[in-house]
Design a protein around this motif. Structure first.
Motif, PDB file in Angstrom:
ATOM      1  N   HIS B 186      34.257  56.487  32.315  1.00 58.68           N
ATOM      2  CA  HIS B 186      35.607  55.368  32.693  1.00 58.68           C
ATOM      3  C   HIS B 186      35.466  54.762  33.957  1.00 58.68           C
ATOM      4  CE1 HIS B 186      37.629  58.028  29.406  1.00 58.68           C
ATOM      5  NE2 HIS B 186      37.120  56.977  28.794  1.00 58.68           N
ATOM      6  N   LEU B 187      34.551  54.777  34.907  1.00 55.70           N
ATOM      7  CA  LEU B 187      34.490  54.467  35.994  1.00 55.70           C
ATOM      8  C   LEU B 187      34.442  52.990  36.312  1.00 55.70           C
ATOM      9  CD1 LEU B 187      34.525  56.215  38.899  1.00 55.70           C
ATOM     10  CD2 LEU B 187      32.066  56.318  38.712  1.00 55.70           C
ATOM     11  N   LEU B 188      35.208  52.438  37.160  1.00 57.43           N
ATOM     12  CA  LEU B 188      35.326  50.857  37.432  1.00 57.43           C
ATOM     13  C   LEU B 188      35.020  51.100  39.159  1.00 57.43           C
ATOM     14  CD1 LEU B 188      37.694  49.405  35.070  1.00 57.43           C
ATOM     15  CD2 LEU B 188      35.382  48.739  35.415  1.00 57.43           C
ATOM     16  N   LEU B 189      34.050  50.348  39.770  1.00 59.01           N
ATOM     17  CA  LEU B 189      33.792  50.380  40.958  1.00 59.01           C
ATOM     18  C   LEU B 189      34.102  49.053  41.740  1.00 59.01           C
ATOM     19  CD1 LEU B 189      30.271  51.670  40.588  1.00 59.01           C
ATOM     20  CD2 LEU B 189      32.277  53.230  41.483  1.00 59.01           C
ATOM     21  N   ALA B 190      34.501  49.041  43.160  1.00 58.27           N
ATOM     22  CA  ALA B 190      34.825  48.141  43.939  1.00 58.27           C
ATOM     23  C   ALA B 190      33.886  47.982  44.778  1.00 58.27           C
ATOM     24  CB  ALA B 190      36.285  48.068  44.395  1.00 58.27           C
ATOM     25  N   THR B 191      33.091  46.733  44.902  1.00 56.79           N
ATOM     26  CA  THR B 191      31.910  47.035  46.071  1.00 56.79           C
ATOM     27  C   THR B 191      31.976  45.488  46.571  1.00 56.79           C
ATOM     28  OG1 THR B 191      29.785  47.254  46.889  1.00 56.79           O
ATOM     29  CG2 THR B 191      30.223  46.448  44.433  1.00 56.79           C
ATOM     30  N   HIS B 192      31.142  45.010  47.718  1.00 57.31           N
ATOM     31  CA  HIS B 192      31.057  43.914  48.268  1.00 57.31           C
ATOM     32  C   HIS B 192      29.696  43.609  48.729  1.00 57.31           C
ATOM     33  CE1 HIS B 192      31.038  45.873  51.960  1.00 57.31           C
ATOM     34  NE2 HIS B 192      32.220  46.597  51.588  1.00 57.31           N
ATOM     35  N   LEU B 193      29.403  42.594  49.093  1.00 59.44           N
ATOM     36  CA  LEU B 193      28.105  41.888  49.454  1.00 59.44           C
ATOM     37  C   LEU B 193      27.805  42.988  50.838  1.00 59.44           C
ATOM     38  CD1 LEU B 193      27.710  38.463  48.907  1.00 59.44           C
ATOM     39  CD2 LEU B 193      26.672  40.357  47.521  1.00 59.44           C
ATOM     40  N   SER B 194      26.400  43.218  50.935  1.00 60.52           N
ATOM     41  CA  SER B 194      26.150  43.584  52.411  1.00 60.52           C
ATOM     42  C   SER B 194      26.438  42.721  53.415  1.00 60.52           C
ATOM     43  CB  SER B 194      24.478  43.993  52.205  1.00 60.52           C
ATOM     44  OG  SER B 194      24.160  44.257  53.683  1.00 60.52           O
ATOM     45  N   HIS B 195      26.974  43.362  54.611  1.00 56.14           N
ATOM     46  CA  HIS B 195      27.131  42.208  55.825  1.00 56.14           C
ATOM     47  C   HIS B 195      26.056  42.056  56.434  1.00 56.14           C
ATOM     48  CE1 HIS B 195      31.514  43.334  55.362  1.00 56.14           C
ATOM     49  NE2 HIS B 195      31.342  44.684  55.441  1.00 56.14           N
ATOM     50  N   ASP B 196      25.048  42.313  56.193  1.00 56.78           N
ATOM     51  CA  ASP B 196      23.908  41.873  56.682  1.00 56.78           C
ATOM     52  C   ASP B 196      23.529  40.432  56.578  1.00 56.78           C
ATOM     53  OD1 ASP B 196      20.988  41.880  58.013  1.00 56.78           O
ATOM     54  OD2 ASP B 196      20.554  41.617  55.978  1.00 56.78           O
ATOM     55  N   HIS B 197      23.364  39.290  57.647  1.00 57.21           N
ATOM     56  CA  HIS B 197      23.251  38.128  57.406  1.00 57.21           C
ATOM     57  C   HIS B 197      22.056  37.369  56.332  1.00 57.21           C
ATOM     58  CE1 HIS B 197      24.160  33.934  58.383  1.00 57.21           C
ATOM     59  NE2 HIS B 197      23.072  33.540  58.814  1.00 57.21           N
ATOM     60  N   GLU B 198      21.052  38.138  56.476  1.00 51.55           N
ATOM     61  CA  GLU B 198      19.965  37.729  55.840  1.00 51.55           C
ATOM     62  C   GLU B 198      20.093  37.784  54.254  1.00 51.55           C
ATOM     63  OE1 GLU B 198      17.126  35.887  56.618  1.00 51.55           O
ATOM     64  OE2 GLU B 198      18.227  35.729  58.492  1.00 51.55           O
ATOM     65  N   THR B 199      20.838  39.192  54.277  1.00 53.89           N
ATOM     66  CA  THR B 199      21.224  39.501  52.710  1.00 53.89           C
ATOM     67  C   THR B 199      22.179  38.443  52.066  1.00 53.89           C
ATOM     68  OG1 THR B 199      20.902  41.842  53.345  1.00 53.89           O
ATOM     69  CG2 THR B 199      21.877  41.417  51.261  1.00 53.89           C
ATOM     70  N   MET B 200      23.049  38.263  52.739  1.00 52.71           N
ATOM     71  CA  MET B 200      24.005  37.227  52.357  1.00 52.71           C
ATOM     72  C   MET B 200      23.367  35.955  51.932  1.00 52.71           C
ATOM     73  SD  MET B 200      27.591  37.604  54.003  1.00 52.71           S
ATOM     74  CE  MET B 200      28.423  39.234  54.214  1.00 52.71           C
ATOM     75  N   LYS B 201      22.387  35.269  52.872  1.00 51.77           N
ATOM     76  CA  LYS B 201      21.746  34.067  52.792  1.00 51.77           C
ATOM     77  C   LYS B 201      21.063  34.147  51.414  1.00 51.77           C
ATOM     78  CE  LYS B 201      19.451  31.999  56.021  1.00 51.77           C
ATOM     79  NZ  LYS B 201      18.834  31.958  57.251  1.00 51.77           N
ATOM     80  N   SER B 202      20.106  35.512  51.374  1.00 50.90           N
ATOM     81  CA  SER B 202      19.211  35.524  50.304  1.00 50.90           C
ATOM     82  C   SER B 202      20.216  35.389  48.776  1.00 50.90           C
ATOM     83  CB  SER B 202      18.617  36.957  50.378  1.00 50.90           C
ATOM     84  OG  SER B 202      17.907  37.122  49.210  1.00 50.90           O
ATOM     85  N   PHE B 203      21.031  36.033  48.856  1.00 55.89           N
ATOM     86  CA  PHE B 203      22.100  36.024  47.823  1.00 55.89           C
ATOM     87  C   PHE B 203      22.645  34.776  47.161  1.00 55.89           C
ATOM     88  CE2 PHE B 203      26.694  36.236  46.233  1.00 55.89           C
ATOM     89  CZ  PHE B 203      26.437  37.092  44.905  1.00 55.89           C
ATOM     90  N   ALA B 204      23.067  34.001  48.290  1.00 58.34           N
ATOM     91  CA  ALA B 204      23.541  32.614  47.952  1.00 58.34           C
ATOM     92  C   ALA B 204      22.296  31.766  47.362  1.00 58.34           C
ATOM     93  CB  ALA B 204      24.091  31.955  49.311  1.00 58.34           C
ATOM     94  N   ALA B 205      21.211  31.975  47.980  1.00 55.09           N
ATOM     95  CA  ALA B 205      19.945  31.115  47.466  1.00 55.09           C
ATOM     96  C   ALA B 205      19.667  31.666  46.001  1.00 55.09           C
ATOM     97  CB  ALA B 205      18.776  31.693  48.505  1.00 55.09           C
TER      98      ALA B 205
END
Lengths: 243, 413
Positions: B186-205
């Protein structure tokens, strides 16, 4: 191995509620009364006939449940249509409410025989005759003599009480008790089965138990119920439990 | 379309009146059946109804596995193996609430399923992905039943501390109470992107390359979830009370969202991914918490009767807070949870609209809160699912307000 229902408990189900019928069919061996009369509101009579007809077809091979149909009384506009629709489905028995005189019963039998002949049915119905008014108690012997096919007499307490009130009798509750006593004694004397009326306060199991004990003393051999909780009490008091 | 078959429960299982709703609830969670009915007289026979297109052998296999797990022999065996790993709960026998008296005997006037009417008359709109839009009549009923419940039950409880919290429950808090063991499905998790800049860029790409859609595997981009979406609002009360010492028995009142991953079982207002819950939470002596259980269950039934809602109280399963494996001994009542169930006339069934959980000293010990002068501190809570109240009310009376009970004010109709 299937077990047939004992003639102790008669479980009422409103005829227009297919889910209630389906639920009752999950019970252990049981006599189930599919009610087209008081259990079905006036505007649902047609629908109820259709549902009950289908239920009789659907569960025709079920040997554990005895399906009895309570049709509407001969004093209503519905009874002939009830019989025309349901006799061809050959219910185990037909329960007849508000039989006041021997002629009421003969009228039903004639109609049933007509349907049987018209449809060339191989069917010998038997009847549970409901005694629900002062006139019927007075005519009890004649009503009994009117048919060879009476399976049992049953008592309708609420209608009997209302009849006493309508007649202006001083103590209707006492009249009901006297009528039950008379009916019980009669059935015992002629060796006929006799089923008592429903007990509407289904959560009051202690009151129900006391009422059943009294009713057994009067000569009643079984009882109609409206709730699963009442079943064990009836089995316990009127007979040997199927447990 | 549907097929029904009957079978006998294996020896020595016999279900009593209190166990039948628990059994049917668990059965339908584990078997792909449409409906299961238990003979209420003997409690020995069940009738299983399933979609005729579903293979009979598959259903029979699922039923057999479920019944094997349900028999006491199996429970005893698994309990004894669990004992080796974990200490047992310290079960406390409490007096039962007077279940026989806890029923609201009203006479609902509607026998039809109102699901289609709700959509056709636009009281609800179906959105994509199992989401719903509530229109004014539903909002009005939600507000009315909430306020009338607070007025009726809250007034009788007396002084209640009001609270309002967010829907986010810190994962660290949930870990502390072994939350992730208890009901992970029944679990629902709330999370976010890693704050690491490179990870964010990679995610956007990755998203751009995927025409704006989320990457198929988001895992590498995400932080370990710092929050979960709460399955009940009352958890935040225990969080707030952590390490506190309080003077006297205390009651809280709060309203909040509950989140349960119900998967494909979601169905209009009957079963939702998230719903609104009104809760009263009680902290204090065992006697106080147990007394509030009996009183609030009784008041809830009285409130239902006043509103015309037909239903009754029953013993339930699935205590929401108890982990499968506990790390320490707690004093917990044998019967943790009691439900208030409302009738759904069209299918001759009931649904749970409220429940009272008696947690014993589980939360007090886990989060180290206690009464100043009392060694033993317990907690308990009653939660009312507002959408289900509205759902059962409409199933019992239909959408035509002229057929609603007289107790419902004109302003709501």
């Amino acid at each position: 191995m299937s077990v047939a229902a004992e003639p102790l408990v008669y479980f009422y189900v409103p005829g227009y509620k297919p889910n209630y019928i389906e639920y009752a069919m999950t019970f252990y061996p049981m006599n189930i009364i599919l009610c087209l009369e008081d259990g079905t509101p006036e505007e649902k009579k047609l629908e109820a006939r259709y549902v009950v007809k289908n239920a009789l077809q659907e569960f025709s091979s079920d040997s554990e449940h005895t399906l009895i149909v309570r049709v509407n009384s001969v004093h209503t506009p519905h009874w002939e249509q009830d019989l025309e629709e349901l006799v061809p489905e050959r219910p185990a028995r037909i329960r007849l409410p508000m039989v006041r005189t021997a002629e009421d019963l003969r009228q039903v039998e004639r109609k049933v025989q007509d349907v049987i002949h018209q449809r060339s049915l191989n069917y010998s119905p038997s009847y549970e005759v409901m005694i629900e008014c002062c006139e019927a108690i007075f005519n009890l012997g004649e009503i009994h003599q009117a048919s060879q096919n009476i399976y049992a007499f049953t008592f309708g307490g609420t209608d009997y009480f209302d009849d006493c009130v309508a007649k202006g009798l001083v103590d209707p509750a006492l009249e009901v008790r006297k009528a039950k006593q008379k009916l019980g004694e009669y059935c015992r004397s002629v060796g006929l089965q006799c089923f008592d009326t429903t007990y509407m306060a289904y959560r009051d199991l202690e009151g129900f138990r006391e009422d059943c004990l009294l009713s057994r003393e009067y000569g009643f051999t079984g009882r109609s119920v409206i709730h699963p909780d009442q079943v064990a009490v009836v089995q316990d008091i009127y007979g040997i439990s199927i447990a | 379309m549907f097929t029904t078959y009957r079978l006998e429960l294996p020896e020595p299982v016999t279900l009593n009146k209190l166990q039948i709703p628990v059994f049917t609830h668990m059965f339908l969670q584990n078997v792909s059946a449409h409906k299961v009915q238990v003979d209420p007289i003997q409690g020995k026979r069940i009738s299983v109804t399933y979609l005729s297109s579903y293979p009979r052998e598959q259903i029979e296999r699922e039923v057999a596995i479920f019944l094997e797990r349900f028999t006491p022999e199996h429970d005893e065996a698994s309990a004894s193996s669990a004992e080796i790993l974990e200490p047992e709960l310290n079960m406390v026998e409490l007096d039962e609430p007077p279940l026989e008296k806890l029923c609201s005997c009203c006479t609902p006037g509607n026998q039809r399923n109102i699901s289609d009417d709700l959509l056709e008359q636009r009281w609800l709109t179906l959105l994509k992905n199992q989401e719903l839009a509530y229109h004014r009549p539903i909002i009005t009923l939600l507000e009315y039943f909430d306020q009338s419940y607070v007025d009726y039950v809250g007034r009788r409880i007396g002084d209640c501390q009001q609270r309002q919290y967010s829907v986010l429950l810190p994962a660290s808090f949930a870990e502390k109470m072994n939350y992730f063991h208890s009901a992970p499905m029944h679990l629902l998790l709330a999370t976010h992107l890693s704050h690491d800049h490179e990870t964010m860029k990679s995610f956007a790409a990755d998203v751009s390359a995927n025409n704006g859609k989320l990457p198929q595997d988001c895992g590498p981009y995400l932080e370990t979830p710092p929050y979960i979406l709460q399955s009940a609002p009352c958890y935040k009360v225990y969080m707030e009370m952590e390490d506190q010492v309080f003077e006297d028995n205390t009651a809280f009142v709060l309203k909040g969202q509950s989140f349960r991953n119900e998967g494909k079982r979601v169905y209009l207002l009957e079963r939702l991914l998230n719903f609104t819950m009104r809760e009263f939470v009680f902290l204090g002596t065992p006697e106080y918490v147990t007394r509030m259980r009996d009183l609030t269950l009784g008041w809830t039934i009285e409130w239902m009767e006043a509103a015309g809602l037909k239903g009754e109280c029953a013993l339930a399963n699935d205590p929401f807070f108890l982990p499968g494996k506990v790390k320490q001994n707690f004093k917990v009542p044998k019967h943790v949870k009691y439900e208030v169930r409302a009738d759904i006339p069209y299918k001759n069934d009931t649904i749970s609209i409220a429940s009272y959980d008696t947690h014993g000293d589980f939360f007090a010990k886990t989060f180290n809160f206690r009464l100043r002068d009392n060694a033993e501190t317990w907690s308990g809570c009653i939660g009312l699912g507002l959408e289900r109240v509205v759902w059962s009310f409409l199933q019992q009376y239909g959408l035509q307000s002229e057929h609603w009970p007289a107790a419902i004010p004109e302003s709501v109709k």
